[in-house]
Design a protein around this motif. Sequence first.
Motif, short mmCIF file in Angstrom:
data_model
loop_
_atom_site.label_atom_id
_atom_site.label_comp_id
_atom_site.label_asym_id
_atom_site.label_seq_id
_atom_site.Cartn_x
_atom_site.Cartn_y
_atom_site.Cartn_z
N UNK A 189 34.20 -6.21 -14.62
CA UNK A 189 35.08 -5.59 -13.64
C UNK A 189 36.52 -5.53 -14.13
N UNK A 190 36.92 -6.51 -14.91
CA UNK A 190 38.26 -6.49 -15.50
C UNK A 190 38.41 -5.29 -16.44
N UNK A 191 37.41 -5.06 -17.29
CA UNK A 191 37.45 -3.92 -18.22
C UNK A 191 37.37 -2.61 -17.45
N UNK A 192 36.54 -2.59 -16.41
CA UNK A 192 36.42 -1.41 -15.54
C UNK A 192 37.76 -1.06 -14.91
N UNK A 193 38.48 -2.06 -14.43
CA UNK A 193 39.77 -1.83 -13.78
C UNK A 193 40.80 -1.28 -14.76
N UNK A 194 40.80 -1.77 -15.99
CA UNK A 194 41.73 -1.26 -17.00
C UNK A 194 41.52 0.24 -17.19
N UNK A 195 40.25 0.65 -17.27
CA UNK A 195 39.98 2.07 -17.49
C UNK A 195 40.38 2.90 -16.28
#
Length: 301
Positions: A189-195
């Motif tokens: 979810x952290x990587x998802x949020x960055x994108x």
Amino acid sequence: MKQKTILIMGLLSMFGLNNTGCINSQSSNKFQGRELHYAINDSLPKNYYLLTMSCNGCNFRILINDVPVYGFWDTGMYTGSYPINHFMLRSGAQKLKVELYPVYQHEELGINSEEPLYLEIKKRLNTGDLDDYVPVLINPIPKIQKGIPYYEYECIFKAEVPYEISELDNLVDLSKEVDIEKQVVAKYNEIKELYEKKKYAEFQDEFRLRDERIKISHYLSEDKSQKILENDMNLMKGNYKKVAPIENYNIKLYGNNKLILLEDKCDLDYLFRLDDGGEEIWPISFYLGKRKGSDKLEIVF
């Protein structure tokens, strides 16, 4: 839903390249305090290794050194090829594992052939033409009993490459982490949020170590590697505004329990997938790991 087949942010397009760029011997590259440790022996040949597959009457998963290389989960037949250098971290013995399953939606028939999967591993020199591949391993799987629900085969093949990447040596056993699923979902979810917040530079930084390993193992020059990554990032930004929800997944350990990922329960592909909001998705392959002495998961493979 239509699915893009580019799985490693475009770096697999180097499979067809006749690249002559040089990589100098060095010990590590640093990205925000992280290091990829490796060594190059310029006296060894720059071999490319390729896996070719053809199936009839089964679904399958192929692993090299306990990391999935390719899986087919559909009806019908499949024929294709896949570059595998980035699954081999050093010269020497490489472990091949094949898992055979019944065809999707025809599970009651079992594996519907005595010879359901043909595979080869072959190699060519970096300076060679695409037709210059020579066999390393030819169809090692013995005949099996038709109708059985599952079959597994393992063997060893030898490879010679000029690089040695010690990345997995520095990772911990994740099977001993009591709350590992919670950690993995939080990292996804952290990587998802960055994108989705268009923090594209930070998003790319998450993949730097993985992309560096691929670049080294496929003998890509820095300029060539950056051009491929920039082209793919522009394609992502132009066509995909969001990431599919992190849900309905299986959690899987690989790499002798040092690598972990989430796979989609429905199609068994990578769960992290860009979504254009319509008919097309783009699964992105990566494995999380945790370095010795660290309490944080990161993309390491």
